[in-house]
Enzyme design. Structure first.
Site, PDB file in Angstrom:
ATOM      1  N   ASN A  73      44.110  13.571  -4.689  1.00  0.00           N
ATOM      2  CA  ASN A  73      43.500  14.584  -3.817  1.00  0.00           C
ATOM      3  C   ASN A  73      44.012  15.985  -4.148  1.00  0.00           C
ATOM      4  O   ASN A  73      43.247  16.949  -4.162  1.00  0.00           O
ATOM      5  CB  ASN A  73      43.798  14.274  -2.347  1.00  0.00           C
ATOM      6  N   ASP A  79      37.134  11.615  -1.683  1.00  0.00           N
ATOM      7  CA  ASP A  79      36.181  10.819  -0.896  1.00  0.00           C
ATOM      8  C   ASP A  79      35.288   9.976  -1.814  1.00  0.00           C
ATOM      9  O   ASP A  79      34.998   8.811  -1.508  1.00  0.00           O
ATOM     10  CB  ASP A  79      35.297  11.738  -0.024  1.00  0.00           C
ATOM     11  N   GLU A  90      43.714   5.676   2.645  1.00  0.00           N
ATOM     12  CA  GLU A  90      43.358   5.062   1.358  1.00  0.00           C
ATOM     13  C   GLU A  90      43.738   3.587   1.356  1.00  0.00           C
ATOM     14  O   GLU A  90      44.010   3.003   0.326  1.00  0.00           O
ATOM     15  CB  GLU A  90      44.041   5.803   0.198  1.00  0.00           C
ATOM     16  N   ASP A  93      45.948  -0.756  -1.383  1.00  0.00           N
ATOM     17  CA  ASP A  93      46.254   0.671  -1.277  1.00  0.00           C
ATOM     18  C   ASP A  93      46.043   1.336  -2.637  1.00  0.00           C
ATOM     19  O   ASP A  93      46.532   0.852  -3.656  1.00  0.00           O
ATOM     20  CB  ASP A  93      47.704   0.844  -0.807  1.00  0.00           C
ATOM     21  N   HIS A 150      39.578  17.096  -2.114  1.00  0.00           N
ATOM     22  CA  HIS A 150      39.256  16.020  -1.179  1.00  0.00           C
ATOM     23  C   HIS A 150      37.849  15.469  -1.353  1.00  0.00           C
ATOM     24  O   HIS A 150      37.582  14.314  -1.030  1.00  0.00           O
ATOM     25  CB  HIS A 150      39.485  16.491   0.271  1.00  0.00           C
TER      26      HIS A 150
END
Ligand code: MG
Length: 308
Positions: A183, A192, A219, A175, A188
């Site tokens: 973010n 990504d 994630e 994680d 975002h």
């Protein structure tokens, strides 16, 4: 006319050389042609070459086409390959038997070339689309890793396989630390980009043919390491951490100043297992608990749990 794809491979299985030659001539301009003159040879070729279609004669000495079709359909490596029977046996009963055995079509001899070409084209196209759809349904579009569905399917298979072979199986749940903050701060799009960068690192660190790297959630990633004990899993986890640190992806909300991740490992050694085997859910929970510990101990770390 040029095609975006390499030609499909068509395997012709027939004990009559003249039949093989006639069909091969009719198809060789558009397809890669493989031939086998007996059912035994046909099975070997199908396993080895993985054709996209099999044209199968029915009447052959020793093992006939119906028997070969039954073998192909019961074998994991060949059961999806479409089979078209090509036979002088033209009764409804014989043709129905062919379909019952799992054939997609039945062409009667003497073979009419335009019919042969049309049916081969239809079934090679359908097969290609099926293969592409299956791949798509198993892939995460952002990272190109396996998706959760593929991960769960592979987990069940690997548990069974490693138990059968008395191996150790390890699972990593990974994680990204403080990804929501990332973010929020960078947007975002950059988020990504981070997921793609992490996916590349994971794939680079778990590169054996049997390793499966997947994106299991936002994630969160999972890596299935077949035939891997706790030490092997730890060293891969540490290699992942080191690579991400070296990538030095700036993260102002992280105590380190760069992007980090936490890893929970679950290992089950089937050779030493006394009780019943775990299912997929149990091993994921076991790795999740280890991940939770890693997070609580300050993130950017690796924790291992032995199952049970
Ligand atoms: Mg024959």
């Amino acid at each position: 006319m040029t095609s975006a794809y390499p030609p499909s491979k068509v395997l012709i299985v027939d004990d009559n050389v003249a039949n093989i030659g006639m069909m091969a001539d009719a198809l060789s301009a558009e397809y890669d042609i493989l031939v086998a003159k007996s059912a035994q040879e046909g099975l070997t070729q199908a396993l080895h070459a993985q054709p996209d279609l099999i044209l199968l004669d029915v009447v052959m000495p020793v093992t006939d086409g119906f028997a070969l079709c039954r073998q192909l359909k019961s074998c994991e490596q060949t059961h999806k390959i479409p089979v078209i029977f090509v036979s002088a046996l033209d009764t409804v009963k014989q043709q129905a038997k062919g379909f019952e055995l799992g054939a997609v079509d039945y062409i009667t001899k003497p073979v009419q070339i335009p019919i042969l070409r049309a049916r081969v084209q239809t079934h090679t196209r359908l097969y290609r689309q099926t293969v592409q759809l299956e791949a798509l349904a198993a892939t995460d579009p952002l990272t190109n890793l396996a998706n959760r569905r593929k991960f769960e399917e592979a987990m069940s298979q690997e548990i069974e396989r490693n138990q059968r072979e008395n191996h150790a199986l390890s699972l990593l749940i990974i994680d990204i630390d403080k990804f929501k903050d990332y973010n929020d701060r960078y947007g975002h799009g950059r988020g990504d980009d981070c997921l793609v960068a992490v996916a590349r690192i994971l794939s680079a660190c778990a590169r054996r043919g049997t390793d499966l790297v997947s994106r299991v959630g936002g994630e969160e990633f999972g890596i299935i390491l077949s035939d891997t004990d706790a030490d092997g899993a730890q060293s891969i986890a540490q290699a992942i951490r080191a690579r991400l640190a070296a990538a030095n992806i700036r993260h102002a909300d992280s105590e380190h100043g760069y992007l980090t991740l936490s890893i929970g490992i679950a290992t089950v050694d089937f050779a030493a297992l006394a009780g019943g085997r775990p299912d997929s859910r149990m091993l994921v929970d076991c790795a999740d608990n280890a991940l939770y510990t890693a997070k609580n101990e300050g993130r950017n770390g690796v924790t291992l749990n032995h199952w049970p």
